[in-house]
Enzyme design. Structure first.
Site, PDB file in Angstrom:
ATOM      1  N   ASN A 233     -36.599  21.447  -1.267  1.00  0.00           N
ATOM      2  CA  ASN A 233     -36.985  21.676  -2.659  1.00  0.00           C
ATOM      3  C   ASN A 233     -38.507  21.700  -2.787  1.00  0.00           C
ATOM      4  OD1 ASN A 233     -36.908  18.952  -1.970  1.00  0.00           O
ATOM      5  ND2 ASN A 233     -36.889  18.300  -4.090  1.00  0.00           N
ATOM      6  N   ALA A 236     -44.714  25.653  -0.878  1.00  0.00           N
ATOM      7  CA  ALA A 236     -46.080  26.100  -1.185  1.00  0.00           C
ATOM      8  C   ALA A 236     -45.935  27.570  -1.549  1.00  0.00           C
ATOM      9  CB  ALA A 236     -46.980  25.923   0.019  1.00  0.00           C
ATOM     10  N   HIS A 336     -45.042  13.946 -10.529  1.00  0.00           N
ATOM     11  CA  HIS A 336     -43.869  13.849 -11.412  1.00  0.00           C
ATOM     12  C   HIS A 336     -42.850  12.773 -11.012  1.00  0.00           C
ATOM     13  CE1 HIS A 336     -42.956  17.605  -8.870  1.00  0.00           C
ATOM     14  NE2 HIS A 336     -42.172  16.674  -8.378  1.00  0.00           N
ATOM     15  N   ASN A 337     -43.130  12.021  -9.933  1.00  0.00           N
ATOM     16  CA  ASN A 337     -42.285  10.860  -9.618  1.00  0.00           C
ATOM     17  C   ASN A 337     -43.192   9.642  -9.550  1.00  0.00           C
ATOM     18  OD1 ASN A 337     -40.174  12.628  -9.236  1.00  0.00           O
ATOM     19  ND2 ASN A 337     -40.091  12.404  -7.024  1.00  0.00           N
ATOM     20  N   HIS A 393     -40.980  19.000 -15.383  1.00  0.00           N
ATOM     21  CA  HIS A 393     -41.742  19.250 -14.154  1.00  0.00           C
ATOM     22  C   HIS A 393     -41.302  20.532 -13.471  1.00  0.00           C
ATOM     23  CE1 HIS A 393     -38.147  18.141 -12.084  1.00  0.00           C
ATOM     24  NE2 HIS A 393     -38.721  17.927 -10.926  1.00  0.00           N
ATOM     25  N   ALA A 395     -37.842  23.778 -13.706  1.00  0.00           N
ATOM     26  CA  ALA A 395     -36.696  24.289 -14.462  1.00  0.00           C
ATOM     27  C   ALA A 395     -35.501  23.359 -14.309  1.00  0.00           C
ATOM     28  CB  ALA A 395     -36.344  25.682 -13.967  1.00  0.00           C
ATOM     29  N   GLY A 396     -35.398  22.689 -13.165  1.00  0.00           N
ATOM     30  CA  GLY A 396     -34.246  21.827 -12.912  1.00  0.00           C
ATOM     31  C   GLY A 396     -33.077  22.636 -12.376  1.00  0.00           C
ATOM     32  N   LYS A 476     -41.133  27.774   2.419  1.00  0.00           N
ATOM     33  CA  LYS A 476     -40.111  26.764   2.129  1.00  0.00           C
ATOM     34  C   LYS A 476     -39.291  26.639   3.388  1.00  0.00           C
ATOM     35  CE  LYS A 476     -38.168  26.365  -2.163  1.00  0.00           C
ATOM     36  NZ  LYS A 476     -37.260  25.883  -3.136  1.00  0.00           N
TER      37      LYS A 476
HETATM   38  N1  LIG Z   1     -42.135  28.516  -8.123  1.00  0.00           N
HETATM   39  C1  LIG Z   1     -41.167  27.839  -7.469  1.00  0.00           C
HETATM   40  N2  LIG Z   1     -40.533  26.821  -8.114  1.00  0.00           N
HETATM   41  C2  LIG Z   1     -39.599  26.149  -7.449  1.00  0.00           C
HETATM   42  C3  LIG Z   1     -39.226  26.456  -6.135  1.00  0.00           C
HETATM   43  N3  LIG Z   1     -38.265  25.587  -5.743  1.00  0.00           N
HETATM   44  C4  LIG Z   1     -38.051  24.753  -6.767  1.00  0.00           C
HETATM   45  N4  LIG Z   1     -38.863  25.088  -7.809  1.00  0.00           N
HETATM   46  C5  LIG Z   1     -39.022  24.400  -9.093  1.00  0.00           C
HETATM   47  O1  LIG Z   1     -39.748  23.198  -8.858  1.00  0.00           O
HETATM   48  C6  LIG Z   1     -39.071  22.095  -9.435  1.00  0.00           C
HETATM   49  C7  LIG Z   1     -39.258  20.932  -8.488  1.00  0.00           C
HETATM   50  O2  LIG Z   1     -38.328  19.947  -8.730  1.00  0.00           O
HETATM   51  P1  LIG Z   1     -38.121  18.625  -7.842  1.00  0.00           P
HETATM   52  O3  LIG Z   1     -37.122  17.853  -8.647  1.00  0.00           O
HETATM   53  O4  LIG Z   1     -37.617  19.086  -6.525  1.00  0.00           O
HETATM   54  O5  LIG Z   1     -39.412  17.933  -7.763  1.00  0.00           O
HETATM   55  C8  LIG Z   1     -37.618  22.533  -9.574  1.00  0.00           C
HETATM   56  O6  LIG Z   1     -37.014  21.947 -10.693  1.00  0.00           O
HETATM   57  C9  LIG Z   1     -37.708  24.022  -9.730  1.00  0.00           C
HETATM   58  O7  LIG Z   1     -37.719  24.395 -11.066  1.00  0.00           O
HETATM   59  C10 LIG Z   1     -39.900  27.532  -5.484  1.00  0.00           C
HETATM   60  O8  LIG Z   1     -39.646  27.854  -4.309  1.00  0.00           O
HETATM   61  N5  LIG Z   1     -40.857  28.183  -6.178  1.00  0.00           N
HETATM   62 MN   LIG Z   2     -40.874  16.944  -6.645  1.00  0.00          MN
END
Ligand SMILES: Nc1nc2c(ncn2[C@@H]2O[C@H](COP(=O)(O)O)[C@@H](O)[C@H]2O)c(=O)[nH]1
Ligand SMILES: [Mn+2]
Length: 480
Positions: A233, A236, A336-337, A393, A395-396, A476
């Site tokens: 998750n 960069a 965010h944590n 933080h 979209a979830g 990723k």
């Molecule tokens: N732009 C991108 N956003 C992403 C990607 N993978 C996840 N996400 C978003 O980040 C938050 C991180 O949440 P966490 O709970 O793991 O800290 C997640 O909710 C997605 O909305 C990505 O590859 N690119």
């Molecule tokens: Mn995180």
């Protein structure tokens, strides 16, 4: 034809309610087919109301407050419809039982900032259960709220007199850092992706001790992971400005729309879990305030936050060095944590943020997925008790990793062409990721629509959009 005044509520989030008037014919002596026809029409009217008034676009099931599903030709059910009764509408999920809006049995305020976004009922009940923990005085669910193993993600919990390391979780200090770069905005996704492979090994081009010392962090047992992104998750992502909402602000921030940006999302790698294990005897056992135990936790927690921030800096440096450049300027670094201790003359509170950013520390970025735009978002600087000074933080998730792995391979197939299709997004970006399972687990469709998340934040007066950012290449790679 008589009418009934009914309260419609979303089954998943019963804080969203609306009152409607529905005409109800007398069916006492009606034939079975007439009852069925009237019941079907009633159901359809309720679903239509839910779609327009509750914005529940996927409304499809209707329940009475006791859980009876409105369906078929049940005359007894018809008789139980009464003035001021509550009707629950679901987007397909099962009945979850009526809940009191806004409060729980302890009368702790619970707010969920979601009107345009669906909230999984499990996340709602996980959030409400937090009110039963000793010392908790406020609970807030962000629009990106989704279920966690035990505690929900996208949640903020405020406590007094004690604090809970488990509510911050194991990835202490996880956050987002956004950097300006000297790279032009017309980068080729494919060519760029070729150059940023394999940056997950230990960093050998410098000294981790010196790198950490700059943030006043002493060496730890986990420093061979410094400069690595970590589990799936985390990511960069090279991004470019897509749409500018506030040109003046973008200029003030020194953002050149002709240049690419780099967003890094990572945390404290194996250091965070070691801190949680050291300080939390059980998830629901708090550390009292004041106590030497809480002081010791906060000291390790703060160190992990600094470690995580330096980790993001190093990831940025390592990644950009593959493109023969360096991070230019850090625009923001938002954790965010984490647990924030807030003291006034009269009280001390602990704000636990698990997947929630602070709204009182300036500019934030709200990413959606590797297949959607990220939002550069400026929170309102005024204190926001209804959000515990916090915002979403990301979209979830809509879909757990397990469900994604169970459903997506059959949906997309496993051929090289199918995998290639998954690697690219409709925005033209590509992902650097060689693990098939990770491609499924982290598919953009496993995340909620970030546009709706941001809409909910704006409507809750949390802040405003400065610009949107388009993904070009997402890195990723690894599972922990
Ligand atoms: N732009 C991108 N956003 C992403 C990607 N993978 C996840 N996400 C978003 O980040 C938050 C991180 O949440 P966490 O709970 O793991 O800290 C997640 O909710 C997605 O909305 C990505 O590859 N690119
Ligand atoms: Mn995180």
């Amino acid at each position: 034809m008589p009418s009934l005044r009914l309260t419609l509520a979303k089954n998943s989030n019963q804080q969203q309610r609306t009152v409607v008037l529905v005409s109800i014919p007398d069916l006492t002596n009606a034939s079975c087919s007439i009852v069925t026809k009237e019941m079907t029409q009633f159901r359809q009217r309720i679903i239509q109301f839910a779609k327009t008034k509750l914005r529940l676009t996927r409304a499809c099931r209707v329940f009475l407050a006791d859980g009876t599903e409105v369906w078929g030709h049940d005359l007894d059910l018809w008789r139980r419809l009464e003035n001021d009764g509550v009707i629950l509408v679901s987007a397909g999920e099962d009945y979850i039982g009526t809940q009191k809006p806004q409060t729980n049995t302890n009368d702790i305020p619970v707010t969920i900032l979601a009107h345009h976004v669906e909230i999984d009922p499990l996340a709602t009940s996980q959030l409400k259960a937090l009110c039963n923990l000793d010392g908790v005085v406020r609970v807030v669910g962000m629009p990106d709220l989704h279920p966690g193993n035990r505690f929900p993600i996208g949640a903020v919990v405020v406590s007094e007199g004690c604090a809970y390391p488990a509510l911050v979780g194991s990835d202490v200090g996880c956050g987002m850092s956004l950097f300006t770069t000297s790279l032009g905005c017309n980068l080729s996704p494919e060519k760029t992706a070729q150059k940023i492979r394999d940056i997950e090994g230990p960093w050998l081009d410098g000294c981790t001790i010196d790198w950490l010392a700059e943030a006043n962090v002493s060496p730890t047992a986990f420093d061979d992971q410094l400069g690595t992104v970590g589990a799936g998750n985390h990511f960069a992502e090279i991004q470019v400005v897509e749409h500018v909402e506030d040109e003046g602000m973008l200029r003030d921030l020194g953002i050149d729309v002709g240049k690419a940006l780099l967003l890094v999302h990572s945390g404290s790698r194996a250091l965070g879990p070691s801190i949680l294990a050291k300080h939390a005897s059980a998830p629901t056992v708090p550390l009292n305030y004041p106590s030497s135990e809480l002081t010791a936790y906060l000291s390790d927690h703060n160190m992990a936050m600094r470690w995580a921030s330096r980790n993001r800096d190093l990831i940025a440096q390592r990644l950009l060095s593959r493109l023969n450049t360096n991070p230019e300027r850090k625009l923001l670094d938002m954790c965010h944590n984490w647990m924030e201790m807030v003291s006034t003359d009269t009280q001390t509170q602990f704000i636990h943020r698990k997947g929630a950013a602070p709204s009182d520390r300036g500019l934030c970025v709200i990413p959606g997925s590797r297949g959607s735009f990220s939002y550069l978002f400026l929170p309102n600087p005024t204190a926001q008790p209804h959000t515990a000074n916090s915002l979403a933080h990301g979209a979830g998730r809509t879909t757990t990793r397990k469900k994604a792995l169970a459903s997506l391979p059959s949906k997309y197939g496993k051929t090289p062409q199918a995998m290639e299709g998954l690697r690219r997004t409709h925005l033209g970006s590509v992902v650097v990721c060689d693990e098939k399972d990770l491609l499924y687990e982290e598919a953009p469709e496993c995340y909620k629509e970030v546009d709706s998340v941001v809409k909910d934040l704006v409507e809750a007066n949390v802040g405003r959009v400065i610009a949107t950012l388009r993904p070009v290449v997402t890195y990723k790679v690894r599972k922990m």
